[in-house]
Write an enzyme that holds these catalytic residues in place. Sequence first.
Site, PDB file in Angstrom:
ATOM      1  N   ALA A  63     -59.319  -9.102 -82.023  1.00 18.19           N
ATOM      2  CA  ALA A  63     -57.898  -8.849 -81.809  1.00 18.19           C
ATOM      3  C   ALA A  63     -57.527  -9.391 -80.435  1.00 18.19           C
ATOM      4  O   ALA A  63     -58.395  -9.547 -79.558  1.00 18.19           O
ATOM      5  CB  ALA A  63     -57.626  -7.350 -81.890  1.00 18.19           C
TER       6      ALA A  63
ATOM      7  N   GLY B  18     -62.348  -7.651 -84.191  1.00 17.47           N
ATOM      8  CA  GLY B  18     -61.474  -7.757 -85.355  1.00 17.47           C
ATOM      9  C   GLY B  18     -61.795  -8.971 -86.217  1.00 17.47           C
ATOM     10  O   GLY B  18     -61.544  -8.966 -87.421  1.00 17.47           O
TER      11      GLY B  18
ATOM     12  N   GLU C 173     -64.563  -7.896 -88.348  1.00 17.17           N
ATOM     13  CA  GLU C 173     -63.995  -6.937 -89.314  1.00 17.17           C
ATOM     14  C   GLU C 173     -63.200  -7.661 -90.399  1.00 17.17           C
ATOM     15  O   GLU C 173     -63.266  -7.303 -91.576  1.00 17.17           O
ATOM     16  CB  GLU C 173     -63.119  -5.907 -88.581  1.00 17.17           C
ATOM     17  CG  GLU C 173     -63.964  -4.941 -87.754  1.00 17.17           C
ATOM     18  CD  GLU C 173     -63.156  -4.094 -86.777  1.00 17.17           C
ATOM     19  OE1 GLU C 173     -62.246  -4.639 -86.117  1.00 17.17           O
ATOM     20  OE2 GLU C 173     -63.422  -2.885 -86.673  1.00 17.17           O
TER      21      GLU C 173
ATOM     22  N   GLU D 105     -66.465  -4.594 -78.806  1.00 18.89           N
ATOM     23  CA  GLU D 105     -65.378  -3.783 -78.229  1.00 18.89           C
ATOM     24  C   GLU D 105     -65.892  -2.837 -77.157  1.00 18.89           C
ATOM     25  O   GLU D 105     -65.192  -2.511 -76.202  1.00 18.89           O
ATOM     26  CB  GLU D 105     -64.680  -2.962 -79.320  1.00 18.89           C
ATOM     27  CG  GLU D 105     -63.884  -3.780 -80.338  1.00 18.89           C
ATOM     28  CD  GLU D 105     -64.688  -4.194 -81.559  1.00 18.89           C
ATOM     29  OE1 GLU D 105     -65.933  -4.246 -81.469  1.00 18.89           O
ATOM     30  OE2 GLU D 105     -64.073  -4.482 -82.594  1.00 18.89           O
TER      31      GLU D 105
HETATM   32  N1  DAK Z   1     -58.157 -11.984 -77.104  1.00 19.95           N
HETATM   33  C1  DAK Z   1     -57.375 -12.796 -76.357  1.00 19.95           C
HETATM   34  N2  DAK Z   1     -57.791 -13.997 -75.871  1.00 19.95           N
HETATM   35  C2  DAK Z   1     -59.054 -14.379 -76.153  1.00 19.95           C
HETATM   36  C3  DAK Z   1     -59.930 -13.564 -76.925  1.00 19.95           C
HETATM   37  C4  DAK Z   1     -59.427 -12.319 -77.424  1.00 19.95           C
HETATM   38  N3  DAK Z   1     -60.151 -11.501 -78.209  1.00 19.95           N
HETATM   39  N4  DAK Z   1     -61.121 -14.207 -77.024  1.00 19.95           N
HETATM   40  C5  DAK Z   1     -60.976 -15.371 -76.351  1.00 19.95           C
HETATM   41  N5  DAK Z   1     -59.738 -15.492 -75.830  1.00 19.95           N
HETATM   42  C6  DAK Z   1     -59.178 -16.570 -75.036  1.00 19.95           C
HETATM   43  C7  DAK Z   1     -59.713 -16.535 -73.604  1.00 19.95           C
HETATM   44  O1  DAK Z   1     -58.986 -15.633 -72.816  1.00 19.95           O
HETATM   45  C8  DAK Z   1     -59.515 -17.983 -73.191  1.00 19.95           C
HETATM   46  O2  DAK Z   1     -58.142 -18.174 -72.870  1.00 19.95           O
HETATM   47  P1  DAK Z   1     -57.687 -18.919 -71.507  1.00 19.95           P
HETATM   48  O3  DAK Z   1     -58.352 -18.165 -70.405  1.00 19.95           O
HETATM   49  O4  DAK Z   1     -58.238 -20.322 -71.686  1.00 19.95           O
HETATM   50  O5  DAK Z   1     -56.194 -18.842 -71.526  1.00 19.95           O
HETATM   51  C9  DAK Z   1     -59.797 -18.752 -74.460  1.00 19.95           C
HETATM   52  O6  DAK Z   1     -59.621 -17.822 -75.536  1.00 19.95           O
HETATM   53  C10 DAK Z   1     -61.229 -19.296 -74.517  1.00 19.95           C
HETATM   54  O7  DAK Z   1     -62.114 -18.214 -74.283  1.00 19.95           O
HETATM   55  P2  DAK Z   1     -63.308 -18.256 -73.178  1.00 19.95           P
HETATM   56  O8  DAK Z   1     -62.917 -19.149 -72.052  1.00 19.95           O
HETATM   57  O9  DAK Z   1     -63.673 -16.869 -72.877  1.00 19.95           O
HETATM   58  O10 DAK Z   1     -64.435 -18.991 -74.038  1.00 19.95           O
HETATM   59  P3  DAK Z   1     -66.023 -18.835 -73.912  1.00 19.95           P
HETATM   60  O11 DAK Z   1     -66.582 -19.852 -74.824  1.00 19.95           O
HETATM   61  O12 DAK Z   1     -66.453 -18.820 -72.475  1.00 19.95           O
HETATM   62  O13 DAK Z   1     -66.333 -17.358 -74.494  1.00 19.95           O
HETATM   63  C11 DAK Z   1     -66.157 -15.576 -76.102  1.00 19.95           C
HETATM   64  C12 DAK Z   1     -66.085 -17.088 -75.832  1.00 19.95           C
HETATM   65  C13 DAK Z   1     -65.711 -15.345 -77.562  1.00 19.95           C
HETATM   66  C14 DAK Z   1     -67.594 -15.067 -75.952  1.00 19.95           C
HETATM   67  C15 DAK Z   1     -65.224 -14.810 -75.110  1.00 19.95           C
HETATM   68  O14 DAK Z   1     -63.944 -15.429 -75.157  1.00 19.95           O
HETATM   69  C16 DAK Z   1     -65.069 -13.364 -75.407  1.00 19.95           C
HETATM   70  O15 DAK Z   1     -65.930 -12.537 -75.097  1.00 19.95           O
HETATM   71  N6  DAK Z   1     -63.935 -13.018 -76.056  1.00 19.95           N
HETATM   72  C17 DAK Z   1     -63.590 -11.633 -76.344  1.00 19.95           C
HETATM   73  C18 DAK Z   1     -64.426 -11.078 -77.498  1.00 19.95           C
HETATM   74  C19 DAK Z   1     -64.095  -9.638 -77.780  1.00 19.95           C
HETATM   75  O16 DAK Z   1     -64.280  -8.758 -76.933  1.00 19.95           O
HETATM   76  N7  DAK Z   1     -63.594  -9.375 -78.956  1.00 19.95           N
HETATM   77  C20 DAK Z   1     -63.191  -8.019 -79.382  1.00 19.95           C
HETATM   78  C21 DAK Z   1     -61.741  -7.785 -79.011  1.00 19.95           C
HETATM   79  S1  DAK Z   1     -61.181  -6.132 -79.395  1.00 19.95           S
HETATM   80  C22 DAK Z   1     -56.951  -2.707 -84.818  1.00 19.95           C
HETATM   81  C23 DAK Z   1     -57.709  -3.592 -85.532  1.00 19.95           C
HETATM   82  C24 DAK Z   1     -58.674  -4.345 -84.895  1.00 19.95           C
HETATM   83  C25 DAK Z   1     -58.843  -4.261 -83.552  1.00 19.95           C
HETATM   84  C26 DAK Z   1     -58.048  -3.406 -82.840  1.00 19.95           C
HETATM   85  C27 DAK Z   1     -57.111  -2.624 -83.475  1.00 19.95           C
HETATM   86  N8  DAK Z   1     -55.979  -1.874 -85.496  1.00 19.95           N
HETATM   87  C28 DAK Z   1     -55.959  -1.894 -86.926  1.00 19.95           C
HETATM   88  C29 DAK Z   1     -55.042  -1.094 -84.807  1.00 19.95           C
HETATM   89  C30 DAK Z   1     -59.847  -5.084 -82.937  1.00 19.95           C
HETATM   90  C31 DAK Z   1     -60.131  -5.066 -81.633  1.00 19.95           C
HETATM   91  C32 DAK Z   1     -60.883  -6.199 -81.056  1.00 19.95           C
HETATM   92  O17 DAK Z   1     -61.213  -7.143 -81.717  1.00 19.95           O
END
Ligand code: DAK
Length: 257
Positions: free
Chosen positions: A65, A108, A111, A131
Site C-alpha cells: 500500500a 498489500g 496480499e 509492515e
Molecule cells: N509506498 C509508497 N512509495 C513506495 C513504496 C510504498 N509501499 N514502495 C516503494 N515506493 C517508492 C519509493 O519511495 C521510491 O520513490 P522515490 O523516493 O523515488 O520518489 C520508489 O518507489 C522506488 O523505491 P526505492 O528507491 O525504495 O527502491 P529500492 O529498490 O531501493 O527498494 C523496496 C525497493 C521495495 C525494498 C523499498 O521501496 C521498500 O521497502 N518499499 C516499502 C515496502 C513496504 O514496506 N511495503 C508494505 C507497505 S504497508 C489496508 C490494506 C492493505 C494495507 C493497508 C491497509 N486496508 C484494507 C485498510 C497494506 C499496507 C502495506 O502494504
Amino acid sequence: MEFIKVTDNKEPYVALIELNRPKELNALNRQLMEEVRDALQQLDKNDAVRVIIITGSEQAFAAGADIKQMADKTAIDMLMIDQISTWDQIRKTKKPIIAAVSGFALGGGCELAMTCDMIIASETAKFGQPEIKIGTMPGAGGTQRLTKAIGKAKAMELILTGRFLSAEEARSYGLVNKVVPKEMYLYEAFQLAKEIAQLSPVAVQLAKESVNRSFETHLDEGLTLERKNFYLTFASTDQKEGMQAFVEKRKPDFKGK
Ligand code: DAK
C-alpha cells in the site's frame, strides 16, 4: 484508468489488468485499488472474459500500500476511508484470477497476489509482509492467507521479522504455483489462463466457489456446498456438451450456459 491498463483482446476469453505506477513500484494508492475494483466488476460481468490475469512490472508486482498516502492518517481516518470494500471485490470476483508476479510483492502487494486464485512467479519475485518494519502489521488478509498458505511457523517468521521469501521458497511452501525465468512469467500465466478458459465457465465458477469455501467453513458445510454445486453443473448445457463430447470422442465446445 490512470494507474492500471486493461486489455481484453490479447487472447480469447482472457483479460489482463496491468498495475501501472512504475516509478513508485506499483505502490497501491487508493485510486489504483479503486480502478482494480472497477475493472474486476466490469470483467466479471463481461461474457467475453472467462479468466483474469493481474500483473505489475518486471521490477515490481506491487511494493505494498502507498506508505506516503497512509503516513499521517489517524485510526479514525483509516476507519472512515474504509478501503476494505475495494479489497473485498477481488475476493468476490467469480471468475478465476491469476497473479503474474515479478519482482517485489510486498505488504498489500503480497496480499493482493494471495487474494488471487493462483500465482505464477518470475524467478526474481520476492514475497513478504514487511509492515512490521514500519510499525504496523498486515491489514488486507496477510496474517490469515499467508498462514493458511505456508503454515504458522514460516508465516509467523515472515510477519514478525518482515523478511522476504524468494520465488523458489514461495513455491516450495505452496504459496506459488510455478516459478519460471523472468522472460516467461506473463506467457506462463497466459498459458494457464487459456487452459482454464477453454473449459466450462459455469463449472469453473462453481468449482472456484467450492475451493474457496474450504478456507471459510467446516468440512461438513464445505462438502454440502460442493455437492450442491456439483448437482448445479447438471443444469448447464456445458455439462451436457462436455459429457456428450467425451462419448463422441471429440473436443467439447463450451458456451458458458
Ligand atoms: N509506498 C509508497 N512509495 C513506495 C513504496 C510504498 N509501499 N514502495 C516503494 N515506493 C517508492 C519509493 O519511495 C521510491 O520513490 P522515490 O523516493 O523515488 O520518489 C520508489 O518507489 C522506488 O523505491 P526505492 O528507491 O525504495 O527502491 P529500492 O529498490 O531501493 O527498494 C523496496 C525497493 C521495495 C525494498 C523499498 O521501496 C521498500 O521497502 N518499499 C516499502 C515496502 C513496504 O514496506 N511495503 C508494505 C507497505 S504497508 C489496508 C490494506 C492493505 C494495507 C493497508 C491497509 N486496508 C484494507 C485498510 C497494506 C499496507 C502495506 O502494504
